[in-house]
Design an enzyme around this catalytic site. Structure first.
Site, mmCIF file in Angstrom:
data_model
loop_
_atom_site.group_PDB
_atom_site.id
_atom_site.type_symbol
_atom_site.label_atom_id
_atom_site.label_comp_id
_atom_site.label_asym_id
_atom_site.label_seq_id
_atom_site.Cartn_x
_atom_site.Cartn_y
_atom_site.Cartn_z
ATOM 1 N N LYS A 152 0.864 -1.194 0.000
ATOM 2 C CA LYS A 152 0.000 0.000 0.000
ATOM 3 C C LYS A 152 0.886 1.225 0.000
ATOM 4 C CE LYS A 152 -4.419 1.019 0.141
ATOM 5 N NZ LYS A 152 -5.563 0.221 -0.341
ATOM 6 N N ASP B 251 -7.049 4.257 -4.546
ATOM 7 C CA ASP B 251 -7.718 4.106 -3.242
ATOM 8 C C ASP B 251 -8.347 5.484 -2.982
ATOM 9 O OD1 ASP B 251 -7.865 2.091 -0.810
ATOM 10 O OD2 ASP B 251 -7.476 4.023 0.108
HETATM 11 P P1 NDP Z 1 -12.942 7.718 -2.856
HETATM 12 O O1 NDP Z 1 -11.894 8.731 -2.658
HETATM 13 O O2 NDP Z 1 -13.542 7.530 -4.207
HETATM 14 O O3 NDP Z 1 -14.110 7.923 -1.832
HETATM 15 C C1 NDP Z 1 -13.909 7.902 -0.444
HETATM 16 C C2 NDP Z 1 -15.137 8.432 0.244
HETATM 17 O O4 NDP Z 1 -15.009 8.380 1.655
HETATM 18 C C3 NDP Z 1 -15.336 9.859 -0.081
HETATM 19 O O5 NDP Z 1 -16.674 10.143 -0.015
HETATM 20 C C4 NDP Z 1 -14.530 10.512 1.025
HETATM 21 O O6 NDP Z 1 -14.775 11.850 1.219
HETATM 22 C C5 NDP Z 1 -14.968 9.712 2.189
HETATM 23 N N1 NDP Z 1 -13.984 9.816 3.264
HETATM 24 C C6 NDP Z 1 -12.648 9.669 3.205
HETATM 25 N N2 NDP Z 1 -12.092 9.845 4.407
HETATM 26 C C7 NDP Z 1 -13.107 10.139 5.226
HETATM 27 C C8 NDP Z 1 -13.188 10.436 6.595
HETATM 28 N N3 NDP Z 1 -12.076 10.480 7.356
HETATM 29 N N4 NDP Z 1 -14.412 10.636 7.114
HETATM 30 C C9 NDP Z 1 -15.528 10.569 6.357
HETATM 31 N N5 NDP Z 1 -15.507 10.303 5.051
HETATM 32 C C10 NDP Z 1 -14.321 10.099 4.503
HETATM 33 O O7 NDP Z 1 -12.331 6.341 -2.346
HETATM 34 P P2 NDP Z 1 -12.829 4.865 -2.573
HETATM 35 O O8 NDP Z 1 -14.296 4.826 -2.795
HETATM 36 O O9 NDP Z 1 -11.921 4.266 -3.568
HETATM 37 O O10 NDP Z 1 -12.495 4.203 -1.166
HETATM 38 C C11 NDP Z 1 -13.466 4.059 -0.112
HETATM 39 C C12 NDP Z 1 -13.041 2.931 0.815
HETATM 40 O O11 NDP Z 1 -12.976 1.709 0.072
HETATM 41 C C13 NDP Z 1 -11.654 3.094 1.455
HETATM 42 O O12 NDP Z 1 -11.668 2.480 2.731
HETATM 43 C C14 NDP Z 1 -10.766 2.275 0.526
HETATM 44 O O13 NDP Z 1 -9.595 1.847 1.178
HETATM 45 C C15 NDP Z 1 -11.694 1.120 0.210
HETATM 46 N N6 NDP Z 1 -11.399 0.350 -0.984
HETATM 47 C C16 NDP Z 1 -11.259 0.926 -2.218
HETATM 48 C C17 NDP Z 1 -11.029 0.146 -3.321
HETATM 49 C C18 NDP Z 1 -10.939 0.708 -4.690
HETATM 50 O O14 NDP Z 1 -10.761 -0.080 -5.610
HETATM 51 N N7 NDP Z 1 -11.079 1.997 -4.899
HETATM 52 C C19 NDP Z 1 -10.859 -1.300 -3.203
HETATM 53 C C20 NDP Z 1 -11.095 -1.819 -1.878
HETATM 54 C C21 NDP Z 1 -11.334 -1.004 -0.837
HETATM 55 P P3 NDP Z 1 -13.477 12.840 1.373
HETATM 56 O O15 NDP Z 1 -12.477 12.484 0.337
HETATM 57 O O16 NDP Z 1 -14.138 14.107 1.162
HETATM 58 O O17 NDP Z 1 -12.925 12.678 2.741
HETATM 59 O O1 2IT Z 2 -7.940 -1.580 -0.851
HETATM 60 C C1 2IT Z 2 -7.881 -2.070 -1.996
HETATM 61 O O2 2IT Z 2 -8.002 -3.280 -2.200
HETATM 62 C C2 2IT Z 2 -7.687 -1.148 -3.122
HETATM 63 N N1 2IT Z 2 -7.639 0.061 -2.918
HETATM 64 C C3 2IT Z 2 -7.506 -1.690 -4.508
HETATM 65 C C4 2IT Z 2 -6.102 -2.160 -4.702
HETATM 66 C C5 2IT Z 2 -5.744 -2.583 -6.106
HETATM 67 O O3 2IT Z 2 -4.541 -2.872 -6.290
HETATM 68 O O4 2IT Z 2 -6.586 -2.620 -6.987
#
Ligand code: NDP
Ligand code: 2IT
Length: 445
Positions: free
Chosen positions: A124, A164
């Site tokens: 990561k 992420d």
């Molecule tokens: P995005 O940046 O697209 O969205 C994240 C969302 O969460 C936004 O709405 C963001 O708002 C909000 N957020 C972030 N930090 C906080 C906080 N401290 N308090 C409240 N809201 C918060 O990210 P993703 O959708 O990609 O990621 C969301 C989650 O999913 C994370 O935990 C990530 O690790 C996980 N994930 C993502 C994957 C991927 O492929 N993208 C795969 C697997 C897991 P803001 O930015 O305004 O804080």
């Molecule tokens: O938390 C996760 O699994 C991700 N943000 C996606 C990682 C990836 O390599 O696609």
């Protein structure tokens, strides 16, 4: 293994790294029994070797904003474990990013990637850079400056980053452009790429879709489905968007989304137009969800609150770590929630998980139910190696099957004598065994 002793020693070595210690503690608790039944693990000090990353790169990122002001951010890449494949895991750009958060995410990624059935190790990275309010040109200059350091340690067979929080298609494009220029090669070194230059169909939707496919499998164990279910989703980013899309398609009603400013309650549920608007809102770079209630007057905005206070059948936390605590869990249970599927990484606190387990509801940990994102990254890597692009139906079918296989692995390793499935235990044991046995095969390194 004595979990308490190991935790004490880690706390002394890494004081204050609370998210990392939390993630390690959860895994150790789950695998203690299996570990102690297999003395070969202890003899090879598997745990001691697994809880420390192989290496961590930290670097500074100086960059210049549109008005000529110089900024300095911190950058990191945690290469945690490559026993079953190249390091693989996302990059997070968010002001809250620190080493503890990236170590927790990298540690979780090892087991998640093992569960996908694909050959990927765990890693990561990211930066404390805040994308909020930045212009495209600023994002580009920052991404280029970040890659100027990162490119030395990544490669298509070494370490393959992705997105992420705060890193989506635009950022991957800028990062990739700089990598390509520095390395003078066009390879699958990043995933989440644009469709014209090596990306995979369905990767943007994959994490949210996968989370819903996993929840479908959990519901099926109770002969139930999403049809007619009221669903709370948190976040309004990539994962929340994919989850809301798939739930709606399956006949469920998504009544909440959330941001750092509060949450939206929409009693009529999201539809295609509203889901499309969610994307616009996210792309606006303001990081607030409240404008939704102005655009759609039937919805209400609750400032500074979380969606878990609403009466729902299913909750899908898709924002960030520790966004659902014990009190929230109790409210969900009191309101009749039957299923919680983590789309984010570690969104529920350990106390909240204990509440779900005590109530014996369906609960899936992120490392199992959000694995569809990285699994589809793995499918992107395969397409890049083969120099082929698969149609969406093929990628989606593979993703769906992988989520079913992960569910089956959790049931296999997590079912107790009364038939209740502890998906946390199941996911941790299944992921651990694959990684630990690979480490044994490869000697003390
Ligand atoms: P995005 O940046 O697209 O969205 C994240 C969302 O969460 C936004 O709405 C963001 O708002 C909000 N957020 C972030 N930090 C906080 C906080 N401290 N308090 C409240 N809201 C918060 O990210 P993703 O959708 O990609 O990621 C969301 C989650 O999913 C994370 O935990 C990530 O690790 C996980 N994930 C993502 C994957 C991927 O492929 N993208 C795969 C697997 C897991 P803001 O930015 O305004 O804080
Ligand atoms: O938390 C996760 O699994 C991700 N943000 C996606 C990682 C990836 O390599 O696609």
């Amino acid at each position: 293994m004595n979990v308490k002793e190991i935790m004490n020693s880690l706390e002394a070595k890494h004081p204050g790294e609370k998210e990392y210690l939390q993630a390690v503690h959860e895994v150790l608790e789950s695998i203690e029994e299996v570990y102690n039944e297999n003395p070969q693990y202890e003899a090879a000090k598997i745990i001691e070797r697994l809880v420390e990353p192989d290496r961590i790169l930290t670097f500074k990122i100086p960059w210049v904003d549109d008005s000529g002001v110089v900024h300095v951010n911190l950058g990191y890449r945690v290469q945690f474990n490559n026993s079953i494949g190249p390091y693989k895991g996302g990059l997070r750009f968010h002001p809250s990013v620190n080493l503890s958060i990236l170590k927790f995410l990298g540690f979780e990624q090892i087991f998640k990637n093992a569960l996908t059935t694909l050959p990927m190790g765990g890693g990561k990275g990211g930066s404390d850079f805040d994308p909020k309010g930045k212009s495209d040109a600023e994002i580009m200059r920052f991404a280029q400056a970040f890659m100027l350091e990162l490119w030395h340690i990544i490669g298509p067979e070494t370490d393959v980053p992705a997105g992420d929080i705060g890193v989506g298609g635009r950022e991957i494009g800028f990062l990739y452009g700089m990598y390509k220029k520095l390395a003078r090669e066009h390879t699958g070194v990043l995933t989440g790429k644009g469709l014209n230059w090596g990306g995979s169909l369905v990767r943007p939707e994959a994490t949210g879709f996968g989370n819903v496919y996993f929840a479908q499998e959990m519901l099926a164990t109770k002969n139930d489905t999403f049809k007619g279910k009221v669903v709370a989703v948190s976040g309004f980013g990539n994962v929340a968007w994919g989850a809301a899309t798939k739930v709606t398609e399956l006949g469920g009603k998504v009544v909440t989304i959330s941001g750092p400013d509060g949450y939206i309650y929409d009693p009529e549920g999201l539809d295609e137009e509203k889901i499309e608007y969610m994307l616009e809102l996210r792309a606006s770079n303001n990081d607030i969800v409240s404008p939704y209630a102005e655009e759609f007057p039937e919805a209400t905005f609750f400032a500074g609150k979380k969606p878990w206070e609403q009466k729902v059948d299913i909750a899908l936390p898709c924002a960030t770590q520790n966004e659902l605590n014990e009190e929230d869990a109790k409210k969900l249970i009191a309101n009749g929630c039957i299923c919680v599927g983590e789309g984010a990484n570690m969104p529920s606190t350990e106390e909240a998980i204990a509440v779900f387990h005590a109530a014996k509801i369906l609960f899936s940990p992120g490392k199992a139910s959000n694995a569809g994102g990285v699994a589809t990254s793995g499918l992107e890597m395969t397409q890049n190696s083969n120099k082929l692009n698969w149609p969406a139906t093929e990628v989606d079918a593979k993703l769906h099957q992988i989520m079913k296989d992960i569910h089956a692995a959790c049931v296999k390793h997590g079912t107790d004598s009364e038939g209740y499935v502890d998906y946390v235990k199941g996911a941790n044991i299944a992921g651990f065994l694959k990684v630990a046995d690979s480490m044994l095969d490869q000697g003390i390194i």
